[in-house]
Design a protein around this motif. Structure first.
Motif, PDB file in Angstrom:
ATOM      1  N   ASN A  91      44.085   0.037  -2.173  1.00  0.00           N
ATOM      2  CA  ASN A  91      43.172  -1.008  -2.676  1.00  0.00           C
ATOM      3  C   ASN A  91      42.824  -2.002  -1.595  1.00  0.00           C
ATOM      4  OD1 ASN A  91      43.108   0.120  -5.227  1.00  0.00           O
ATOM      5  ND2 ASN A  91      44.843  -1.139  -5.970  1.00  0.00           N
ATOM      6  N   SER A  92      43.811  -2.356  -0.751  1.00  0.00           N
ATOM      7  CA  SER A  92      43.568  -3.324   0.318  1.00  0.00           C
ATOM      8  C   SER A  92      42.639  -2.749   1.365  1.00  0.00           C
ATOM      9  CB  SER A  92      44.900  -3.734   0.944  1.00  0.00           C
ATOM     10  OG  SER A  92      44.687  -4.632   2.006  1.00  0.00           O
ATOM     11  N   ASN A  93      42.823  -1.435   1.724  1.00  0.00           N
ATOM     12  CA  ASN A  93      41.973  -0.787   2.731  1.00  0.00           C
ATOM     13  C   ASN A  93      40.542  -0.701   2.216  1.00  0.00           C
ATOM     14  OD1 ASN A  93      41.254   0.638   5.055  1.00  0.00           O
ATOM     15  ND2 ASN A  93      41.713   2.621   4.133  1.00  0.00           N
ATOM     16  N   GLN A  94      40.407  -0.357   0.957  1.00  0.00           N
ATOM     17  CA  GLN A  94      39.073  -0.235   0.365  1.00  0.00           C
ATOM     18  C   GLN A  94      38.354  -1.579   0.371  1.00  0.00           C
ATOM     19  OE1 GLN A  94      39.123   1.381  -3.548  1.00  0.00           O
ATOM     20  NE2 GLN A  94      36.880   1.465  -3.759  1.00  0.00           N
ATOM     21  N   HIS A  95      39.076  -2.652   0.012  1.00  0.00           N
ATOM     22  CA  HIS A  95      38.493  -3.994   0.016  1.00  0.00           C
ATOM     23  C   HIS A  95      38.098  -4.407   1.420  1.00  0.00           C
ATOM     24  CE1 HIS A  95      40.755  -5.021  -3.962  1.00  0.00           C
ATOM     25  NE2 HIS A  95      39.634  -4.303  -4.172  1.00  0.00           N
ATOM     26  N   ALA A  96      38.920  -4.036   2.447  1.00  0.00           N
ATOM     27  CA  ALA A  96      38.613  -4.408   3.839  1.00  0.00           C
ATOM     28  C   ALA A  96      37.352  -3.707   4.302  1.00  0.00           C
ATOM     29  CB  ALA A  96      39.803  -4.065   4.735  1.00  0.00           C
ATOM     30  N   GLN A  97      37.226  -2.370   4.007  1.00  0.00           N
ATOM     31  CA  GLN A  97      36.037  -1.633   4.410  1.00  0.00           C
ATOM     32  C   GLN A  97      34.784  -2.226   3.786  1.00  0.00           C
ATOM     33  OE1 GLN A  97      36.791   2.436   3.379  1.00  0.00           O
ATOM     34  NE2 GLN A  97      38.224   2.799   5.102  1.00  0.00           N
ATOM     35  N   GLN A  98      34.901  -2.594   2.486  1.00  0.00           N
ATOM     36  CA  GLN A  98      33.751  -3.201   1.833  1.00  0.00           C
ATOM     37  C   GLN A  98      33.382  -4.522   2.497  1.00  0.00           C
ATOM     38  OE1 GLN A  98      34.883  -3.522  -2.249  1.00  0.00           O
ATOM     39  NE2 GLN A  98      34.549  -1.328  -2.715  1.00  0.00           N
ATOM     40  N   HIS A  99      34.357  -5.294   2.880  1.00  0.00           N
ATOM     41  CA  HIS A  99      34.116  -6.591   3.525  1.00  0.00           C
ATOM     42  C   HIS A  99      33.436  -6.410   4.872  1.00  0.00           C
ATOM     43  CE1 HIS A  99      34.584 -10.803   4.284  1.00  0.00           C
ATOM     44  NE2 HIS A  99      35.339 -10.571   5.394  1.00  0.00           N
ATOM     45  N   MET A 141      25.172  -9.449   9.835  1.00  0.00           N
ATOM     46  CA  MET A 141      24.903  -9.582  11.288  1.00  0.00           C
ATOM     47  C   MET A 141      23.590  -8.910  11.646  1.00  0.00           C
ATOM     48  SD  MET A 141      28.672  -8.988  12.959  1.00  0.00           S
ATOM     49  CE  MET A 141      27.989  -9.144  14.618  1.00  0.00           C
ATOM     50  N   HIS A 142      23.315  -7.748  11.060  1.00  0.00           N
ATOM     51  CA  HIS A 142      22.067  -7.059  11.361  1.00  0.00           C
ATOM     52  C   HIS A 142      20.864  -7.894  10.911  1.00  0.00           C
ATOM     53  CE1 HIS A 142      19.239  -3.779  11.944  1.00  0.00           C
ATOM     54  NE2 HIS A 142      18.808  -3.950  10.666  1.00  0.00           N
ATOM     55  N   ALA A 143      21.069  -8.603   9.789  1.00  0.00           N
ATOM     56  CA  ALA A 143      19.970  -9.415   9.267  1.00  0.00           C
ATOM     57  C   ALA A 143      19.600 -10.524  10.221  1.00  0.00           C
ATOM     58  CB  ALA A 143      20.351  -9.976   7.896  1.00  0.00           C
ATOM     59  N   ILE A 144      20.571 -11.028  10.989  1.00  0.00           N
ATOM     60  CA  ILE A 144      20.264 -12.134  11.909  1.00  0.00           C
ATOM     61  C   ILE A 144      20.165 -11.677  13.357  1.00  0.00           C
ATOM     62  CG2 ILE A 144      21.390 -13.775  10.351  1.00  0.00           C
ATOM     63  CD1 ILE A 144      23.790 -13.740  12.177  1.00  0.00           C
ATOM     64  N   GLN A 164      29.845  -5.495   4.479  1.00  0.00           N
ATOM     65  CA  GLN A 164      29.045  -6.669   4.125  1.00  0.00           C
ATOM     66  C   GLN A 164      28.770  -7.534   5.348  1.00  0.00           C
ATOM     67  OE1 GLN A 164      31.260  -8.585   1.068  1.00  0.00           O
ATOM     68  NE2 GLN A 164      30.712  -7.078  -0.538  1.00  0.00           N
ATOM     69  N   LEU A 165      29.765  -7.682   6.231  1.00  0.00           N
ATOM     70  CA  LEU A 165      29.584  -8.488   7.454  1.00  0.00           C
ATOM     71  C   LEU A 165      28.570  -7.838   8.382  1.00  0.00           C
ATOM     72  CD1 LEU A 165      33.252  -9.564   8.224  1.00  0.00           C
ATOM     73  CD2 LEU A 165      31.418 -10.992   7.325  1.00  0.00           C
TER      74      LEU A 165
END
Length: 456
Positions: A385-393, A401-404, A396-397
């Motif tokens: 669960n922690s690895n999955q949450h980290a990958q999702q985070h 970053m690509h947007a800016i 998102q980052l």
């Protein structure tokens, strides 16, 4: 008209009207300067000045009178037409009209009116002192064995009282304490009679249980001895219950309010305090019938109880058999109780054995292994669960970053202009005609030469 005297040719002294009235006034006031007069008020007026003007009259004559504000302010009553009063003052003359009049400096009610006022004032004062308080009233005995009568020994009242007591309850002892019920000595004799009755009871085997205090009818002045404060105080402190029976039913005295009970007449007082012997005889007969009936009922009930007890009485052999049966029943109950107790102990032993197995080392090791496996499984799930949450985070980052990113800006059609030294050109002020510039596009670079510069 001249106010001075003059002499006629015949040497006679002639007075003016004013002089005549003044001399008459001086004579009247000198001769009748402080007198008492009784009369009936008529033509009474009291203007805004506060002075009182009235006429005093009797059945044959009348006189004008005046009572000025300074003297009438202390009156304890309000004068009115038709009222009989006694006044004190001086006879004078009202010079402008030539009328002689009475100048009043003191006025009081006359006759029964004054007594009525004194009665109300004393009643109010004694009420405020608590002499009429119902809490102080004493109860009268239902069947008095000894009655005291305080009244005149020669009046009709004592005859009426004794006659009624003899007719209704001749068994009661009656003690007459004679007093005067009218005149100056009456109040003192009544007070002494009440005190004598209280003192008489000390050490007596048959004490006076109640007192009838009364007299026959009469005027308010005739009954006044029973309105005296010392009589009221004597009634209040008397330890024996007192029935007041003064005058007729319409007559009320201070004694009526202080006494423990008021009777409208002396005869009524005797009726109130004495039981009717015929009623008593009837009550005795009723009690006799009640007791006979009650005793008979008790006898019947006791006879029924005796019969019931006789039926319960058993032969000794039967009682022994009953006891033997009772012993067999108790033995069976004891056996069952022992069996139940043994079964309970077996159940408790099995429960203890089960509890003991639960705390052995082997059982404990098995429990710990199960806990270890459970924790391991939970740890793996937590890591996943922690690895999955980290990958999702991280994803998102990256999107943010690509947007800016400048490349993203170039992809939307924008370009970056720089000089040959790679300095970013932001305004036209940084350029010169003929200068080479490099433009970076989304894909590729373009080198240009500045031909013309526009400021706007």
């Amino acid at each position: 008209m001249s106010q001075t005297s003059f002499q006629t040719p015949t040497n006679k002294i002639v007075l003016s009207i004013s002089q005549l009235n003044q001399q008459s006034r001086n004579l009247l006031e000198g001769a009748l300067s402080r007198i008492w007069v009784e009369g009936e008020i008529s033509n009474f007026v009291r203007p805004s000045s506060g002075h009182m003007y009235l006429t005093l009259k009797d059945d044959q004559s009348q006189i004008r009178a005046a009572m000025f504000r300074g003297q009438n302010q202390g009156l304890s009553f309000t004068p009115k037409n038709g009222q009989l009063v006694q006044v004190r003052g001086k006879v004078s003359l009202y010079a402008p009209r030539g009328d002689y009049q009475l100048i009043i400096d003191h006025m009081e009610e006359a006759g029964e009116g004054a007594l009525r006022r004194e009665f109300e004032q004393l009643k109010q004062r004694l009420s405020e002192q608590g002499l009429f308080d119902p809490a102080h009233k004493k109860d009268l005995p239902d069947i008095p064995k000894h009655i005291g009568v305080i009244t005149s020994p020669t009046g009709a009242a004592v005859r009426d009282i004794l006659s009624v007591l003899k007719r209704r309850f001749p068994a009661a002892k009656v003690t007459l304490i004679p007093v005067a019920v009218q005149g100056d000595k009456a109040k003192t004799e009544i007070v002494h009679a009440l005190d004598r009755a209280d003192n008489f009871n000390q050490g007596q085997e048959l004490p006076i249980e109640l007192i009838i205090l009364g007299r026959g009818g009469g005027s308010l002045e005739d009954l006044w001895a029973f309105n005296e404060e010392i009589v009221a105080q004597a009634i209040y402190r008397c330890k024996i219950p007192i029935v007041s029976a003064v005058g007729h039913e319409i007559d009320f005295t201070i004694a009526d309010f202080v006494a423990d009970l008021r009777a409208p007449t002396p005869s009524a007082a005797a009726e109130l305090v004495s039981p009717d012997q015929q009623e008593l005889q009837q009550r005795i007969q009723d009690f006799e019938q009640f007791f006979v009936s009650t005793i008979q009922t008790q006898l019947v009930q006791q006879q029924q109880k005796l019969t019931w007890l006789q039926k319960r009485l058993k032969h000794p052999g039967q009682r022994l058999r009953d006891h033997q049966q009772r012993l067999d029943e108790l033995d069976s109950r004891l056996h069952n109780a022992i069996q139940n107790a043994l079964q309970l102990k077996k159940t408790q032993l099995r429960a203890s054995h089960t509890n003991l197995l639960r705390v052995t080392p082997t059982h404990r090791i098995t429990q710990l292994k199960n806990q270890q496996n459970n924790l391991k499984h939970r740890l793996l799930l937590a890591l996943q669960n922690s690895n999955q949450h980290a990958q999702q985070h991280i994803s998102q980052l990256a999107q943010r970053m690509h947007a800016i990113s400048p490349l993203a800006t170039l992809a939307r059609g924008y370009a970056i202009v720089s000089d040959p030294d790679k300095n970013i050109i932001r305004t036209s002020e940084q350029l010169q005609v003929g200068q080479l510039i490099e433009t970076q596009l989304h894909q590729g670079h373009v080198v240009s030469e500045v031909k013309r510069i526009k400021k706007k």
